[in-house]
Scaffold this motif. Structure first.
Motif, PDB file in Angstrom:
ATOM      1  N   ALA A 287       0.827  -0.938  -0.260  1.00  0.00           N
ATOM      2  CA  ALA A 287       0.102   0.200  -0.234  1.00  0.00           C
ATOM      3  C   ALA A 287       0.560   1.381  -0.073  1.00  0.00           C
ATOM      4  CB  ALA A 287      -1.067   0.361   1.555  1.00  0.00           C
ATOM      5  N   GLY A 288       1.500   1.493   0.742  1.00  0.00           N
ATOM      6  CA  GLY A 288       2.903   2.197   0.775  1.00  0.00           C
ATOM      7  C   GLY A 288       3.852   2.639  -0.677  1.00  0.00           C
ATOM      8  N   HIS A 289       4.491   1.176  -1.018  1.00  0.00           N
ATOM      9  CA  HIS A 289       4.653   1.965  -2.442  1.00  0.00           C
ATOM     10  C   HIS A 289       3.575   2.356  -3.862  1.00  0.00           C
ATOM     11  CE1 HIS A 289       8.047  -0.140  -0.169  1.00  0.00           C
ATOM     12  NE2 HIS A 289       9.072  -0.365  -1.152  1.00  0.00           N
ATOM     13  N   LEU A 290       2.924   2.083  -3.057  1.00  0.00           N
ATOM     14  CA  LEU A 290       1.283   2.165  -4.379  1.00  0.00           C
ATOM     15  C   LEU A 290       0.898   3.598  -4.054  1.00  0.00           C
ATOM     16  CD1 LEU A 290      -0.704  -1.108  -4.217  1.00  0.00           C
ATOM     17  CD2 LEU A 290       0.670  -0.196  -6.619  1.00  0.00           C
ATOM     18  N   LEU A 291       0.951   4.174  -3.154  1.00  0.00           N
ATOM     19  CA  LEU A 291       0.736   5.681  -2.692  1.00  0.00           C
ATOM     20  C   LEU A 291       2.288   6.735  -3.578  1.00  0.00           C
ATOM     21  CD1 LEU A 291      -0.785   5.605   0.628  1.00  0.00           C
ATOM     22  CD2 LEU A 291      -1.864   6.160  -1.390  1.00  0.00           C
TER      23      LEU A 291
ATOM     24  N   ALA B  92       0.893  20.893  -7.854  1.00  0.00           N
ATOM     25  CA  ALA B  92       2.218  19.902  -8.347  1.00  0.00           C
ATOM     26  C   ALA B  92       3.000  20.004  -6.882  1.00  0.00           C
ATOM     27  CB  ALA B  92       2.563  19.960  -9.570  1.00  0.00           C
ATOM     28  N   ILE B  93       3.453  21.379  -6.869  1.00  0.00           N
ATOM     29  CA  ILE B  93       3.984  21.574  -5.545  1.00  0.00           C
ATOM     30  C   ILE B  93       3.832  20.922  -4.166  1.00  0.00           C
ATOM     31  CG2 ILE B  93       5.379  23.104  -3.913  1.00  0.00           C
ATOM     32  CD1 ILE B  93       5.564  24.754  -6.389  1.00  0.00           C
ATOM     33  N   PHE B  94       2.153  20.954  -4.166  1.00  0.00           N
ATOM     34  CA  PHE B  94       1.685  20.235  -2.989  1.00  0.00           C
ATOM     35  C   PHE B  94       1.781  18.919  -2.761  1.00  0.00           C
ATOM     36  CE2 PHE B  94      -2.622  19.239  -1.071  1.00  0.00           C
ATOM     37  CZ  PHE B  94      -2.164  19.306   0.525  1.00  0.00           C
ATOM     38  N   THR B  95       1.688  18.288  -4.014  1.00  0.00           N
ATOM     39  CA  THR B  95       1.754  17.074  -3.855  1.00  0.00           C
ATOM     40  C   THR B  95       3.059  17.008  -3.487  1.00  0.00           C
ATOM     41  OG1 THR B  95      -0.617  17.046  -5.766  1.00  0.00           O
ATOM     42  CG2 THR B  95       0.995  15.147  -6.165  1.00  0.00           C
ATOM     43  N   SER B  96       4.282  17.488  -4.114  1.00  0.00           N
ATOM     44  CA  SER B  96       5.491  17.509  -4.137  1.00  0.00           C
ATOM     45  C   SER B  96       5.563  16.967  -2.612  1.00  0.00           C
ATOM     46  CB  SER B  96       5.786  17.374  -4.659  1.00  0.00           C
ATOM     47  OG  SER B  96       5.769  17.423  -6.617  1.00  0.00           O
ATOM     48  N   THR B  97       4.945  17.394  -1.536  1.00  0.00           N
ATOM     49  CA  THR B  97       4.933  18.084  -0.432  1.00  0.00           C
ATOM     50  C   THR B  97       4.652  16.857   0.424  1.00  0.00           C
ATOM     51  OG1 THR B  97       5.172  20.775  -0.502  1.00  0.00           O
ATOM     52  CG2 THR B  97       4.614  19.649   1.764  1.00  0.00           C
ATOM     53  N   VAL B  98       3.003  15.895   0.156  1.00  0.00           N
ATOM     54  CA  VAL B  98       2.517  14.699   0.581  1.00  0.00           C
ATOM     55  C   VAL B  98       3.292  13.860   0.176  1.00  0.00           C
ATOM     56  CG1 VAL B  98       0.404  14.024   0.496  1.00  0.00           C
ATOM     57  CG2 VAL B  98       0.252  16.041   0.271  1.00  0.00           C
ATOM     58  N   LEU B  99       4.269  14.364  -0.814  1.00  0.00           N
ATOM     59  CA  LEU B  99       4.732  12.953  -1.492  1.00  0.00           C
ATOM     60  C   LEU B  99       6.201  12.574  -0.500  1.00  0.00           C
ATOM     61  CD1 LEU B  99       5.507  10.581  -3.291  1.00  0.00           C
ATOM     62  CD2 LEU B  99       6.240  12.139  -4.974  1.00  0.00           C
ATOM     63  N   MET B 100       6.661  13.840   0.037  1.00  0.00           N
ATOM     64  CA  MET B 100       7.746  13.896   1.103  1.00  0.00           C
ATOM     65  C   MET B 100       8.239  13.651   2.631  1.00  0.00           C
ATOM     66  SD  MET B 100       9.542  17.217  -0.210  1.00  0.00           S
ATOM     67  CE  MET B 100      11.483  16.761   1.070  1.00  0.00           C
ATOM     68  N   LEU B 101       6.611  13.511   3.124  1.00  0.00           N
ATOM     69  CA  LEU B 101       6.037  12.804   4.022  1.00  0.00           C
ATOM     70  C   LEU B 101       5.402  12.082   3.838  1.00  0.00           C
ATOM     71  CD1 LEU B 101       4.167  16.166   5.099  1.00  0.00           C
ATOM     72  CD2 LEU B 101       6.099  15.384   5.396  1.00  0.00           C
ATOM     73  N   LEU B 102       4.599  11.250   2.438  1.00  0.00           N
ATOM     74  CA  LEU B 102       4.440   9.802   2.947  1.00  0.00           C
ATOM     75  C   LEU B 102       5.331   9.340   2.527  1.00  0.00           C
ATOM     76  CD1 LEU B 102       2.078   7.978   2.441  1.00  0.00           C
ATOM     77  CD2 LEU B 102       2.227   8.696  -0.267  1.00  0.00           C
ATOM     78  N   THR B 103       6.708   9.835   2.374  1.00  0.00           N
ATOM     79  CA  THR B 103       7.499   8.606   1.679  1.00  0.00           C
ATOM     80  C   THR B 103       8.882   9.184   3.346  1.00  0.00           C
ATOM     81  OG1 THR B 103       8.579  10.413   0.262  1.00  0.00           O
ATOM     82  CG2 THR B 103      10.846   8.979   1.321  1.00  0.00           C
ATOM     83  N   LEU B 104       8.429   9.833   4.392  1.00  0.00           N
ATOM     84  CA  LEU B 104       9.138   9.630   5.673  1.00  0.00           C
ATOM     85  C   LEU B 104       8.194   8.469   6.566  1.00  0.00           C
ATOM     86  CD1 LEU B 104       9.528  13.296   6.548  1.00  0.00           C
ATOM     87  CD2 LEU B 104      11.078  11.734   5.848  1.00  0.00           C
ATOM     88  N   LEU B 105       6.873   8.691   5.902  1.00  0.00           N
ATOM     89  CA  LEU B 105       5.970   7.682   6.522  1.00  0.00           C
ATOM     90  C   LEU B 105       6.338   6.421   6.594  1.00  0.00           C
ATOM     91  CD1 LEU B 105       3.504   7.292   8.380  1.00  0.00           C
ATOM     92  CD2 LEU B 105       2.083   8.098   6.136  1.00  0.00           C
ATOM     93  N   GLU B 106       6.310   6.000   5.184  1.00  0.00           N
ATOM     94  CA  GLU B 106       6.844   4.811   4.534  1.00  0.00           C
ATOM     95  C   GLU B 106       8.582   4.070   4.895  1.00  0.00           C
ATOM     96  OE1 GLU B 106       5.715   1.175   2.344  1.00  0.00           O
ATOM     97  OE2 GLU B 106       4.442   3.109   2.437  1.00  0.00           O
ATOM     98  N   THR B 107       8.983   5.239   5.478  1.00  0.00           N
ATOM     99  CA  THR B 107      10.598   4.883   6.692  1.00  0.00           C
ATOM    100  C   THR B 107      10.084   4.473   7.380  1.00  0.00           C
ATOM    101  OG1 THR B 107      11.893   6.254   5.062  1.00  0.00           O
ATOM    102  CG2 THR B 107      12.481   5.523   6.861  1.00  0.00           C
ATOM    103  N   ALA B 108       9.152   5.523   7.949  1.00  0.00           N
ATOM    104  CA  ALA B 108       8.569   4.350   9.350  1.00  0.00           C
ATOM    105  C   ALA B 108       8.137   3.187   9.512  1.00  0.00           C
ATOM    106  CB  ALA B 108       8.118   5.214  10.192  1.00  0.00           C
ATOM    107  N   VAL B 109       7.525   2.895   8.471  1.00  0.00           N
ATOM    108  CA  VAL B 109       6.021   1.941   8.596  1.00  0.00           C
ATOM    109  C   VAL B 109       7.048   1.019   8.221  1.00  0.00           C
ATOM    110  CG1 VAL B 109       4.592   0.929   7.308  1.00  0.00           C
ATOM    111  CG2 VAL B 109       3.733   3.068   7.732  1.00  0.00           C
ATOM    112  N   ALA B 110       8.402   1.113   7.717  1.00  0.00           N
ATOM    113  CA  ALA B 110       9.577  -0.394   6.828  1.00  0.00           C
ATOM    114  C   ALA B 110       9.995  -1.195   8.630  1.00  0.00           C
ATOM    115  CB  ALA B 110       9.902   0.182   6.318  1.00  0.00           C
TER     116      ALA B 110
END
Length: 227
Positions: free
Chosen positions: A167-171, A190-208
């Protein structure tokens, strides 16, 4: 389009040869091995401090009989964390997104805890299948239900790890595609989406890291029930 989203979860191949074995052996190659010197470098010292802390945190609530599994559980923890973290890098493959691999790790270890329980305390292990004071007509039904719940533990271990990482990789891929598509037409979005993407990457790192710890923690709890 939907099919391309799941291409990242396909097992990598080179000239028709699966590279799954290479992906599984890569973490052990990259980890530094302890030296014979009296004083290690900072990397080895940090690695040893992390391993000692993890063993203390994991095995402190367990009985002495479970401490024999310290090396196995610690190795499994480091192995899963490394595979999960490598999967966040671009152009990489995450083996732990494969349900077959996760079940292949979960089933033998879960079965080993059950066998240990039957060997050390067979009466108590069988007693988990039938609660005390159960009415006679409900005994066959409860035994079947408890047996199924016992077998589902393996499926829960594998599916939990696979589902969270998938789920994290798909998002991440969906947000990345959206950011590239919207960059020319709606730059602000697009800038707002990129910001959300960076936060999601940090979340996915914690999930991993958390999912690897949960996998090993549940195995230790199953072990504690049978030791």
């Amino acid at each position: 389009m939907m099919l391309s989203l799941f291409d990242q979860f396909m097992s990598p191949t080179l000239m028709g040869i699966s590279l799954m074995a290479l992906a599984l052996s890569l973490p052990w190659i990259l980890f530094p091995t302890p030296s014979s010197r009296w004083l290690n470098n900072r990397l080895l010292a940090t690695q040893g401090r992390f391993i000692n802390r993890f063993i203390q945190q994991l095995l402190s609530p367990l009985s002495m009989g479970s401490h024999k599994w310290a090396v196995l559980l610690t190795s499994l923890m480091i192995f899963l964390i490394t595979l999960n973290m490598f999967g966040l890098l671009p152009y990489t493959f995450t083996p732990t997104t494969q349900l077959s691999l996760n079940l292949g790790l979960a089933f033998p270890l879960w079965l080993a805890t059950v066998i240990i329980g039957f060997r050390n305390q067979p009466t108590r292990t069988l007693g988990h299948l039938l609660p005390e004071g159960t009415p006679g007509p409900l005994i066959p039904v409860l035994i079947i239900i408890e047996t199924i719940s016992l077998l589902i533990r393996t499926l829960a271990l594998g599916v939990r790890l696979t589902a969270n990482l998938t789920a994290g990789h798909l998002l991440i891929q969906l947000l990345t595609t959206a950011a590239f598509v919207l960059l020319g037409t709606m730059p602000a979005v697009a800038i707002f989406t990129s910001t959300v993407l960076m936060l999601l990457t940090l979340l996915e790192t914690a999930v991993a890291m958390i999912q690897a710890y949960v996998f090993v923690l549940l195995l230790s709890l199953y072990l504690q029930e049978n030791v």
